[in-house]
Every structure is written in structure tokens, then in C-alpha cells.
Design an enzyme around this catalytic site. Sequence first.
Site, PDB file in Angstrom:
ATOM      1  CB  SER A  24      -0.868   0.011   1.260  1.00 40.29           C
ATOM      2  OG  SER A  24      -0.031   0.254   2.382  1.00 40.29           O
ATOM      3  CD  GLU A  96       5.096   6.218  -6.929  1.00 38.26           C
ATOM      4  OE1 GLU A  96       4.015   5.604  -7.051  1.00 38.26           O
ATOM      5  OE2 GLU A  96       5.492   6.661  -5.844  1.00 38.26           O
ATOM      6  CB  ALA A  97       6.206  -0.094 -11.610  1.00 37.82           C
TER       7      ALA A  97
HETATM    8  N1  LIG Z   1       0.993   4.857   8.418  1.00 34.38           N
HETATM    9  C1  LIG Z   1       2.288   4.696   8.127  1.00 34.38           C
HETATM   10  N2  LIG Z   1       2.839   3.468   8.176  1.00 34.38           N
HETATM   11  C2  LIG Z   1       4.158   3.299   7.906  1.00 34.38           C
HETATM   12  N3  LIG Z   1       5.000   4.312   7.535  1.00 34.38           N
HETATM   13  C3  LIG Z   1       4.483   5.544   7.447  1.00 34.38           C
HETATM   14  C4  LIG Z   1       3.127   5.805   7.745  1.00 34.38           C
HETATM   15  N4  LIG Z   1       2.909   7.126   7.553  1.00 34.38           N
HETATM   16  C5  LIG Z   1       4.095   7.665   7.175  1.00 34.38           C
HETATM   17  N5  LIG Z   1       5.045   6.727   7.089  1.00 34.38           N
HETATM   18  C6  LIG Z   1       6.421   6.978   6.656  1.00 34.38           C
HETATM   19  O1  LIG Z   1       6.530   6.502   5.326  1.00 34.38           O
HETATM   20  C7  LIG Z   1       7.814   5.899   5.180  1.00 34.38           C
HETATM   21  C8  LIG Z   1       7.773   4.953   3.973  1.00 34.38           C
HETATM   22  O2  LIG Z   1       7.796   5.778   2.821  1.00 34.38           O
HETATM   23  P1  LIG Z   1       7.967   5.196   1.371  1.00 34.38           P
HETATM   24  O3  LIG Z   1       9.132   4.268   1.280  1.00 34.38           O
HETATM   25  O4  LIG Z   1       7.972   6.397   0.438  1.00 34.38           O
HETATM   26  O5  LIG Z   1       6.613   4.369   1.185  1.00 34.38           O
HETATM   27  P2  LIG Z   1       5.842   3.937  -0.143  1.00 34.38           P
HETATM   28  O6  LIG Z   1       6.796   4.074  -1.296  1.00 34.38           O
HETATM   29  O7  LIG Z   1       5.423   2.527   0.087  1.00 34.38           O
HETATM   30  O8  LIG Z   1       4.656   4.880  -0.247  1.00 34.38           O
HETATM   31  C9  LIG Z   1       8.051   5.233   6.497  1.00 34.38           C
HETATM   32  O9  LIG Z   1       9.424   5.009   6.786  1.00 34.38           O
HETATM   33  C10 LIG Z   1       7.484   6.252   7.477  1.00 34.38           C
HETATM   34  O10 LIG Z   1       8.465   7.229   7.799  1.00 34.38           O
HETATM   35  C1  LIG Z   2      -4.132   4.169  -4.125  1.00 38.66           C
HETATM   36  C2  LIG Z   2      -3.894   5.095  -5.281  1.00 38.66           C
HETATM   37  C3  LIG Z   2      -2.774   5.912  -5.304  1.00 38.66           C
HETATM   38  N1  LIG Z   2      -2.560   6.742  -6.340  1.00 38.66           N
HETATM   39  C4  LIG Z   2      -1.372   7.612  -6.331  1.00 38.66           C
HETATM   40  C5  LIG Z   2      -1.134   8.397  -5.077  1.00 38.66           C
HETATM   41  C6  LIG Z   2       0.351   8.601  -5.064  1.00 38.66           C
HETATM   42  O1  LIG Z   2       0.626   9.756  -5.868  1.00 38.66           O
HETATM   43  C7  LIG Z   2       0.885   7.337  -5.747  1.00 38.66           C
HETATM   44  C8  LIG Z   2       1.375   6.277  -4.787  1.00 38.66           C
HETATM   45  O2  LIG Z   2       2.524   6.717  -4.132  1.00 38.66           O
HETATM   46  P1  LIG Z   2       3.321   5.849  -3.018  1.00 38.66           P
HETATM   47  O3  LIG Z   2       4.751   6.113  -3.344  1.00 38.66           O
HETATM   48  O4  LIG Z   2       2.943   4.408  -3.168  1.00 38.66           O
HETATM   49  O5  LIG Z   2       2.926   6.402  -1.693  1.00 38.66           O
HETATM   50  O6  LIG Z   2      -0.219   6.791  -6.460  1.00 38.66           O
HETATM   51  C9  LIG Z   2      -3.437   6.790  -7.403  1.00 38.66           C
HETATM   52  O7  LIG Z   2      -3.223   7.538  -8.374  1.00 38.66           O
HETATM   53  N2  LIG Z   2      -4.537   5.997  -7.388  1.00 38.66           N
HETATM   54  C10 LIG Z   2      -4.812   5.146  -6.375  1.00 38.66           C
HETATM   55  O8  LIG Z   2      -5.855   4.433  -6.418  1.00 38.66           O
END
Ligand SMILES: Nc1ncnc2c1ncn2[C@@H]1O[C@H](COP(=O)(O)OP(=O)(O)O)[C@@H](O)[C@H]1O
Ligand SMILES: Cc1cn([C@H]2C[C@H](O)[C@@H](COP(=O)(O)O)O2)c(=O)[nH]c1=O
Length: 196
Positions: A24, A96-97
Site C-alpha cells: 500500500s 511508481e510502476a
Molecule cells: N501509516 C504509516 N505506516 C508506515 N509508515 C508511514 C506511515 N505514515 C508515514 N510513514 C512513513 O513513510 C515511510 C515509507 O515511505 P515510502 O518508502 O515512500 O513508502 P511507499 O513508497 O510505500 O509509499 C516510512 O518510513 C514512514 O516514515
Molecule cells: C491508491 C492510489 C494511489 N494513487 C497515487 C497516489 C500517489 O501519488 C501514488 C502512490 O505513491 P506511493 O509512493 O505508493 O505512496 O499513487 C493513485 O493515483 N490511485 C490510487 O488508487
Amino acid sequence: MLFSEHNLTLRPARYGSIEVICGSMFSGKTEELIRRLKRAQYARLNVEIFKPSVDKRYDEKLVVSHDSNSIPSTPVENSSAILLLSSATQVVGIDEAQFFDDGLSEVCVKLANNGIRVIIAGLDMDYKGQPFGPIPSLMAIAEHVTKVHAVCMQCGAPANYSYRLIADTQTVLLGEKEAYEPRCRQCYYQLDRQND
Ligand SMILES: Nc1ncnc2c1ncn2[C@@H]1O[C@H](COP(=O)(O)OP(=O)(O)O)[C@@H](O)[C@H]1O
Ligand SMILES: Cc1cn([C@H]2C[C@H](O)[C@@H](COP(=O)(O)O)O2)c(=O)[nH]c1=O
Ligand SMILES: [Zn+2]
């Protein structure tokens, strides 16, 4: 075999592979991608990192995690550009694949068959809980799939859903905490907790 970077380094260099990091939002996909790519750079491998040009949230040319870790990247319009730009590369990272076209699987197969280690990070599900873009196909053809979890913002359990907080039904809607929160199954579907 369990995923281990140690096993990858034992392989003869002529074999490539595909790794998928999924989960997620806020689950640590980008952090894990950056960690693996930086280790490859420490090993003096030639590393190229790509992201879809549509994702301009933090920086046009950096892959940036929610915790502000970053690594330089090349924004590309479509998956075929990755193939064109990866000829002299040993490791390819893609963030963001989920936003790429369905041709991404074929591109990754060609790269891996040419001896390249391909590491892909992306959302496995959209806000509706449906498979997102090319990620499910990539999970099927990958040697290694790592599913990471965020912390549910409602109850603190491990979260695998991205709950959309605002009323917009487009599948693609860029955003951060103002628009999404990670949730576990119970909180995402608002299931009855009386048997807990
Ligand atoms: N609810 C949450 N659960 C886990 N990490 C969170 C949460 N909210 C913010 N974070 C932050 O998001 C970081 C992970 O970011 P990131 O690697 O960019 O995640 P993703 O790419 O999966 O969106 C964690 O190390 C933490 O600092
Ligand atoms: C669930 C969901 C997400 N997105 C967008 C929102 C963010 O810009 C990226 C995901 O970023 P992350 O690095 O995984 O936090 O995707 C979307 O466009 N549509 C969706 O349903
Ligand atoms: Zn929960």
C-alpha cells in the site's frame, strides 16, 4: 528460496532477474527500492533508475520516499523508453510502476534476459482494492516478490490497503496524506469488530 541479496550476488553475472516490491501507500516500497539500489551502487554496479514522468509529487528527477530518502532518477513517458535507455546498465530500478503501460512486463523480461537485475516498486492495489496497472503481471513473472506493509492509521495493525479520503473516483489521483491513508482489511472494509 527466500529472497536474499546474497543469493543474487552468487549468480553468474550473465543471468538477470526481476524483483517486485509491492504494498500500500506508506508501506516502505520506495525506501526498500532505494536501499537495494544504493547497495548495488556501493558494489560499483552500473545502476539506472526510472520513474513515470506523470509522478512529479516531490521532485521531477529524484525518487523520494515519504521519509525524504532520495536517489536521482530519469523520468520517462512510457515503458519502451526504459529499454532504450538501459543498454549499458547492470541494475535497473523502476519506481511508481503502477503508472506505466502494460508493455512494462515485456520490457522487464527483455532486460532480465539480457542479464540485467530489474527491481520494480509499485502499488499492487488501487484505492478500490483492485489490481493496479502492470504490477500484478509483473508479480507473476518475477523471481522475487516482496510485499511490505504500512501501519493502519485507524488501529495500528499492518496495512495493505490505500484508503482514499477524498471524493474523487478517477483511478489516477496523485496525492499524499491529505488524500490517502493506509488501512488494514478490517478498517478498509469497516468490518464488524465484535468478535475480536
Ligand atoms: N501509516 C504509516 N505506516 C508506515 N509508515 C508511514 C506511515 N505514515 C508515514 N510513514 C512513513 O513513510 C515511510 C515509507 O515511505 P515510502 O518508502 O515512500 O513508502 P511507499 O513508497 O510505500 O509509499 C516510512 O518510513 C514512514 O516514515
Ligand atoms: C491508491 C492510489 C494511489 N494513487 C497515487 C497516489 C500517489 O501519488 C501514488 C502512490 O505513491 P506511493 O509512493 O505508493 O505512496 O499513487 C493513485 O493515483 N490511485 C490510487 O488508487
Ligand atoms: Zn486497521
